[in-house]
Motif scaffolding. Structure first.
Motif, PDB file in Angstrom:
ATOM      1  N   PRO A 172       0.875  -1.247  -0.165  1.00 25.14           N
ATOM      2  CA  PRO A 172       0.024  -0.267  -0.102  1.00 25.14           C
ATOM      3  C   PRO A 172       0.752   1.288  -0.178  1.00 25.14           C
ATOM      4  CG  PRO A 172      -0.932  -1.461   1.522  1.00 25.14           C
ATOM      5  CD  PRO A 172       0.309  -2.141   0.930  1.00 25.14           C
ATOM      6  N   LEU A 173       2.074   1.289   0.715  1.00 23.77           N
ATOM      7  CA  LEU A 173       2.827   2.395   0.719  1.00 23.77           C
ATOM      8  C   LEU A 173       3.471   2.739  -0.676  1.00 23.77           C
ATOM      9  CD1 LEU A 173       4.442   4.719   2.018  1.00 23.77           C
ATOM     10  CD2 LEU A 173       6.264   3.059   2.908  1.00 23.77           C
ATOM     11  N   ILE A 174       3.750   1.684  -1.382  1.00 21.86           N
ATOM     12  CA  ILE A 174       4.344   1.632  -2.633  1.00 21.86           C
ATOM     13  C   ILE A 174       3.423   2.173  -3.500  1.00 21.86           C
ATOM     14  CG2 ILE A 174       5.550   0.614  -4.625  1.00 21.86           C
ATOM     15  CD1 ILE A 174       6.560  -1.201  -2.401  1.00 21.86           C
ATOM     16  N   VAL A 175       2.053   1.822  -3.559  1.00 24.74           N
ATOM     17  CA  VAL A 175       1.049   2.162  -4.550  1.00 24.74           C
ATOM     18  C   VAL A 175       0.797   3.802  -4.328  1.00 24.74           C
ATOM     19  CG1 VAL A 175      -1.307   1.834  -5.055  1.00 24.74           C
ATOM     20  CG2 VAL A 175       0.059  -0.132  -4.530  1.00 24.74           C
ATOM     21  N   MET A 209      -1.505  12.358   6.069  1.00 28.81           N
ATOM     22  CA  MET A 209      -2.911  12.054   5.927  1.00 28.81           C
ATOM     23  C   MET A 209      -3.671  13.438   5.883  1.00 28.81           C
ATOM     24  SD  MET A 209      -2.808   8.902   8.457  1.00 28.81           S
ATOM     25  CE  MET A 209      -4.285   7.998   7.671  1.00 28.81           C
ATOM     26  N   ASP A 210      -3.601  14.372   6.371  1.00 30.36           N
ATOM     27  CA  ASP A 210      -4.440  15.349   6.147  1.00 30.36           C
ATOM     28  C   ASP A 210      -4.583  16.204   4.602  1.00 30.36           C
ATOM     29  OD1 ASP A 210      -5.575  15.081   8.901  1.00 30.36           O
ATOM     30  OD2 ASP A 210      -4.380  16.652   9.447  1.00 30.36           O
ATOM     31  N   LEU A 211      -3.566  15.913   4.044  1.00 32.13           N
ATOM     32  CA  LEU A 211      -3.540  16.347   2.612  1.00 32.13           C
ATOM     33  C   LEU A 211      -4.698  15.959   2.003  1.00 32.13           C
ATOM     34  CD1 LEU A 211       0.306  16.422   1.888  1.00 32.13           C
ATOM     35  CD2 LEU A 211      -1.091  18.501   2.230  1.00 32.13           C
ATOM     36  N   GLY A 212      -5.038  14.602   1.903  1.00 30.48           N
ATOM     37  CA  GLY A 212      -5.854  14.000   1.245  1.00 30.48           C
ATOM     38  C   GLY A 212      -7.481  14.687   1.839  1.00 30.48           C
ATOM     39  N   GLN A 213      -7.374  14.538   3.133  1.00 37.73           N
ATOM     40  CA  GLN A 213      -8.714  15.132   3.650  1.00 37.73           C
ATOM     41  C   GLN A 213      -9.043  16.552   3.311  1.00 37.73           C
ATOM     42  OE1 GLN A 213     -10.868  12.830   5.142  1.00 37.73           O
ATOM     43  NE2 GLN A 213      -9.144  11.378   4.568  1.00 37.73           N
ATOM     44  N   VAL A 214      -7.817  17.521   3.208  1.00 39.01           N
ATOM     45  CA  VAL A 214      -8.059  18.742   2.656  1.00 39.01           C
ATOM     46  C   VAL A 214      -8.741  18.863   1.394  1.00 39.01           C
ATOM     47  CG1 VAL A 214      -6.831  20.846   2.200  1.00 39.01           C
ATOM     48  CG2 VAL A 214      -6.483  19.795   4.369  1.00 39.01           C
ATOM     49  N   ALA A 252      -9.879  11.134  -9.604  1.00 35.42           N
ATOM     50  CA  ALA A 252      -9.009  11.932  -8.967  1.00 35.42           C
ATOM     51  C   ALA A 252      -8.695  12.108  -7.579  1.00 35.42           C
ATOM     52  CB  ALA A 252      -8.724  13.189  -9.933  1.00 35.42           C
ATOM     53  N   ILE A 253     -10.028  12.549  -6.941  1.00 33.26           N
ATOM     54  CA  ILE A 253     -10.299  12.625  -5.360  1.00 33.26           C
ATOM     55  C   ILE A 253      -9.881  11.168  -4.933  1.00 33.26           C
ATOM     56  CG2 ILE A 253     -11.702  13.217  -3.652  1.00 33.26           C
ATOM     57  CD1 ILE A 253     -13.031  15.209  -5.738  1.00 33.26           C
ATOM     58  N   PHE A 269      -2.409   9.554  -0.136  1.00 33.92           N
ATOM     59  CA  PHE A 269      -1.848  10.075   1.079  1.00 33.92           C
ATOM     60  C   PHE A 269      -2.196   9.313   2.184  1.00 33.92           C
ATOM     61  CE2 PHE A 269      -2.157  14.310  -1.557  1.00 33.92           C
ATOM     62  CZ  PHE A 269      -0.689  14.541  -1.290  1.00 33.92           C
ATOM     63  N   ASN A 270      -3.214   8.575   2.416  1.00 31.56           N
ATOM     64  CA  ASN A 270      -3.639   7.803   3.268  1.00 31.56           C
ATOM     65  C   ASN A 270      -2.368   6.636   3.458  1.00 31.56           C
ATOM     66  OD1 ASN A 270      -5.662   9.283   4.358  1.00 31.56           O
ATOM     67  ND2 ASN A 270      -7.300   8.151   3.358  1.00 31.56           N
ATOM     68  N   PHE A 271      -2.373   5.925   2.282  1.00 30.70           N
ATOM     69  CA  PHE A 271      -1.323   4.856   2.288  1.00 30.70           C
ATOM     70  C   PHE A 271       0.078   5.422   2.607  1.00 30.70           C
ATOM     71  CE2 PHE A 271      -3.727   2.595  -1.155  1.00 30.70           C
ATOM     72  CZ  PHE A 271      -4.456   1.992  -0.258  1.00 30.70           C
TER      73      PHE A 271
END
Length: 278
Positions: free
Chosen positions: A18-21, A205-210, A254-255, A262-264
């Motif tokens: 998951p981190l690599i993906v 992780m917050d980058l995706g939530q923003v 895209a979202i 970012f979560n991974f």
């Protein structure tokens, strides 16, 4: 990419698929942010085809209600969504972490005032507070960014305060204070360097939530204004075209991919800094 196929014993425990993906997904969107004009076949505002044309070889994600290429607009949308997310998180971390560090280290009346501000802000649902601030400031990505910073800074203030409260009780900090070092020197040199790991993981992780919140504000008309190719406003356009599903497909994917990415990465950073993963 060959690290994906290494046996579990041949790679570090924190280097998970998951981190690599996630890294690959984020790398793609970072490249799109820089190279969107060269990656897309059309300009995002040009009317290059028939209205609401289904996906085809000429327009892989079809066209919208004005005949604009959805794929091109989706790629250009990264140039708005990713910078706004980085800006919001950077300001939220700078404000929240600074106030949280001062509150945790100084304590007393200063701590009480700062944390009551945090409690008041966190007492509101994040989306509702962002909507209220953005509505009072007016539509636009800049005003939406201000609203999101107001929503997010208390999270980092509380997180940093908790870290400082734990670190300041350690022996090396007490020794520095006993040696006569100033509070600023003790905080900057002996406390803060040990407090940033949870903040870094949370910020990633917050980058995706923003991005998701910014898209939500644009969807209801409180973020990007037409004809800006922003993902939330594009999904809003697609919502009014029920049978033209492809209009919202591109920005929706895209979202989805960037939030997952970012979560991974955030999970991977957590595993990397966790001593049990070594």
């Amino acid at each position: 990419m060959s690290v994906l196929f290494l046996s579990r014993s041949a790679r570090p425990r924190w280097l998970t698929p998951p981190l690599i993906v996630g890294a690959v997904l984020i790398l793609f969107w970072l490249v799109a942010t820089v190279a969107a004009p060269w990656m897309s076949a059309h300009a995002p505002l040009d009317m290059v085809g028939r209205r609401l044309q289904p996906p085809s070889w000429d327009h892989l994600l079809g066209t919208d209600a004005l005949g604009r290429d959805v794929l091109s607009r989706t790629l250009h949308g990264a140039r708005h969504s990713i910078p706004i997310a980085v800006t919001v998180v950077a300001f939220a971390v700078a404000i929240g972490a600074s106030l949280g560090a001062v509150a945790g280290f100084v304590g007393g009346f200063v701590d009480t005032v700062i944390m009551r501000m945090v409690d008041v802000t966190l007492s509101f649902p994040p989306m509702l507070l962002a909507m209220a601030v953005a509505a009072s400031l007016g539509p636009g990505l800049e005003n939406a960014a201000i609203a999101m910073v107001i929503v997010w800074w208390p999270v980092y203030a509380r997180l940093m305060r908790a870290q400082v409260l734990e670190v300041r009780e350690r022996e090396h900090v007490e020794a520095a204070i006993a040696s006569g070092a100033t509070q600023g020197r003790v905080l900057g040199k002996h406390v803060l360097p040990l407090c940033w790991t949870p903040v870094l993981i949370s910020a990633t992780m917050d980058l995706g939530q923003v991005i998701l919140l910014a898209a939500s504000l644009s969807f209801i008309g409180l973020g990007a204004t037409p004809p800006t190719p922003e993902w939330g406003s594009m999904i809003s356009d697609g919502a009014s075209q029920f049978y033209s599903w492809w209009v919202a497909l591109g920005p929706g994917l895209a979202i989805l991919t960037i939030v997952l990415g970012f979560n991974f990465i955030g999970d991977g950073l957590h595993d990397y800094f966790d001593p049990r993963s070594r």
